[in-house]
Design a protein around this motif. Structure first.
Motif, short mmCIF file in Angstrom:
data_model
loop_
_atom_site.label_atom_id
_atom_site.label_comp_id
_atom_site.label_asym_id
_atom_site.label_seq_id
_atom_site.Cartn_x
_atom_site.Cartn_y
_atom_site.Cartn_z
N ASP A 1 0.82 -1.21 0.00
CA ASP A 1 0.00 0.00 0.00
C ASP A 1 0.86 1.27 0.00
N SER A 2 0.17 2.41 -0.02
CA SER A 2 0.86 3.69 -0.17
C SER A 2 1.66 4.10 1.06
N SER A 3 1.50 3.40 2.18
CA SER A 3 2.35 3.69 3.34
C SER A 3 3.80 3.33 3.05
N LYS A 4 4.02 2.56 1.97
CA LYS A 4 5.37 2.16 1.59
C LYS A 4 5.92 3.02 0.45
N LEU A 5 5.41 4.22 0.34
CA LEU A 5 5.87 5.12 -0.71
C LEU A 5 7.38 5.34 -0.64
N ASN A 6 7.91 5.59 0.53
CA ASN A 6 9.36 5.82 0.66
C ASN A 6 10.17 4.59 0.27
N ASP A 7 9.65 3.42 0.61
CA ASP A 7 10.32 2.19 0.21
C ASP A 7 10.38 2.09 -1.31
N LEU A 8 9.26 2.40 -1.98
CA LEU A 8 9.22 2.35 -3.44
C LEU A 8 10.20 3.34 -4.05
N LEU A 9 10.20 4.56 -3.56
CA LEU A 9 11.07 5.59 -4.15
C LEU A 9 12.54 5.31 -3.86
N ASN A 10 12.84 4.83 -2.66
CA ASN A 10 14.23 4.48 -2.34
C ASN A 10 14.73 3.33 -3.23
N PHE A 11 13.86 2.38 -3.45
CA PHE A 11 14.19 1.26 -4.34
C PHE A 11 14.48 1.78 -5.74
N LEU A 12 13.60 2.61 -6.26
CA LEU A 12 13.77 3.13 -7.62
C LEU A 12 15.00 4.03 -7.74
N ASP A 13 15.32 4.74 -6.67
CA ASP A 13 16.51 5.59 -6.68
C ASP A 13 17.80 4.78 -6.82
N ASN A 14 17.74 3.52 -6.44
CA ASN A 14 18.95 2.70 -6.40
C ASN A 14 19.07 1.66 -7.52
N VAL A 15 18.12 1.64 -8.42
CA VAL A 15 18.20 0.75 -9.58
C VAL A 15 17.90 1.56 -10.84
N ALA A 16 18.59 1.23 -11.91
CA ALA A 16 18.43 1.98 -13.17
C ALA A 16 17.34 1.31 -14.00
N MET A 17 16.10 1.76 -13.86
CA MET A 17 14.96 1.14 -14.53
C MET A 17 14.40 2.07 -15.61
N SER A 18 15.17 2.34 -16.62
CA SER A 18 14.68 3.19 -17.71
C SER A 18 13.78 2.37 -18.63
N HIS A 19 12.84 3.06 -19.28
CA HIS A 19 11.88 2.43 -20.18
C HIS A 19 11.21 1.24 -19.49
N PHE A 20 10.63 1.51 -18.32
CA PHE A 20 10.04 0.49 -17.45
C PHE A 20 8.64 0.92 -17.06
N ALA A 21 7.73 -0.03 -16.88
CA ALA A 21 6.39 0.26 -16.40
C ALA A 21 6.21 -0.30 -14.99
N ILE A 22 5.38 0.36 -14.21
CA ILE A 22 5.11 -0.07 -12.84
C ILE A 22 3.60 -0.10 -12.62
N GLU A 23 3.13 -1.23 -12.07
CA GLU A 23 1.70 -1.41 -11.81
C GLU A 23 1.44 -1.33 -10.31
N LEU A 24 0.62 -0.38 -9.90
CA LEU A 24 0.19 -0.23 -8.51
C LEU A 24 -1.20 -0.85 -8.38
N ARG A 25 -1.43 -1.58 -7.28
CA ARG A 25 -2.70 -2.29 -7.14
C ARG A 25 -3.50 -1.93 -5.88
N HIS A 26 -2.82 -1.61 -4.79
CA HIS A 26 -3.57 -1.32 -3.57
C HIS A 26 -4.39 -0.04 -3.75
N ALA A 27 -5.63 -0.05 -3.23
CA ALA A 27 -6.54 1.07 -3.43
C ALA A 27 -6.01 2.39 -2.87
#
Length: 301
Positions: free
Chosen positions: A149-175
């Motif tokens: 869920d969105s309480s893990k926003l910082n976890d998601l952004l920290n993860f993305l900051d540390n991996v080079a995911m260019s031309h990538f799609a991300i699917e969010l599911r929690h309401a």
């Protein structure tokens, strides 16, 4: 795709939500010189395809070859469940046409754990493996589980900051990602700045994930149908009209992947979508060819 599936569809409002104003700004409101369109399914290993869009003599080991003759892309779900080796990827690439695209789904070891940040090294390995697809690598995607869920926003952004995911799609599911406008705006702004595509899911039981927010000039859509119900065709027509609007305003790339409870019916849906796309946008793709069309199929198409 079981996410958002429901057996009661008669009272569902299937109209697409309005386009978010930010999407038009992302597109730039100027038509691109060329639009690349990829249409496919989540699997090629379905026995219902044999004798329908594959030769009756087709063997499982060559399904990928016959699939590549009928579709120009695949949502590669197999990479979600097991790690791929370079030799397997090389063989798949050799069996598919030069313009075919693979869109690998991130392995569940990475995506379906409580915290993404703990899996940075695994993600780097995944990205390294994807390079073996070479020019046939389409847009890989990270599907986050409904429990993330969105309480893990910082976890998601920290993860993305540390991996080079260019031309990538991300699917969010929690309401919660879609009920909190401030959080969703922060996510969309981050994706836009980092060239990440916010994936759009069209599934009957979860209309909130049909958000209509573009963060790049790519639309990545996962469409869950209902076994050729009349609403499937109406929804696809609405999607084509929406895509036409986005194309006129600068959309450059489309990935449209079709899911259906009865996998063997996915070719019919793809044929309809491709023909509607040509009618409304002028973009022409080769639709799947049904080997022995039934009278019902001939009437529809």
């Amino acid at each position: 795709m079981k996410f958002g599936r429901t057996d009661t569809i008669n009272n569902i409002d299937f109209m697409l939500p309005p386009v978010h104003p930010g999407s038009m700004k992302v597109l730039g409101e100027q038509k691109a010189k060329q639009v690349k369109v990829y249409v496919g399914c989540p699997i090629w290993a379905d026995e219902g395809f044999v004798g329908k869009i594959y030769p009756a003599s087709a063997k499982a080991g060559n399904y990928v070859k016959y699939y590549g003759r009928q579709f120009n892309s695949i949502e590669l779900n197999i990479s979600h469940y097991r790690q791929l080796d370079p030799l397997t990827i090389q063989r798949w690439c050799e069996l598919t046409p030069s313009d075919f695209k693979f869109c690998p789904k991130v392995n569940q070891i990475i995506s379906h754990t409580p915290y993404l940040y703990h899996n940075i090294d695994f993600m780097r390995e995944f990205l390294q493996t994807q390079q073996h697809f070479k020019q046939k690598l389409g847009m890989p995607f990270l599907q986050l589980p409904p429990t993330y869920d969105s309480s893990k926003l910082n976890d998601l952004l920290n993860f993305l900051d540390n991996v080079a995911m260019s031309h990538f799609a991300i699917e969010l599911r929690h309401a919660s990602w879609f009920s909190n406008e401030a959080v969703l705006k922060q996510v969309c702004n981050y994706f836009y700045k980092n060239k990440l595509t916010l994936l759009i899911t069209d599934t009957p039981g979860r209309r909130d994930v049909l958000h209509q927010r573009l963060t790049t000039k790519t639309a990545f859509i996962r469409f869950l149908a209902n076994d050729l119900h009349s609403t499937d065709y109406a929804r696809m027509t609405e999607w084509v009209k929406r895509l036409d609007t986005w194309i006129e305003n600068g959309l450059e790339e489309i990935y449209f992947f079709i899911h259906n409870p009865n996998h063997s019916l996915m070719p019919e849906l793809a044929i309809f979508f491709i023909k509607e796309l040509a009618k409304h946008t002028g973009i022409k793709l080769d639709p799947p060819k049904i080997i022995s069309p039934t009278p019902q199929i001939q009437k529809l198409f």
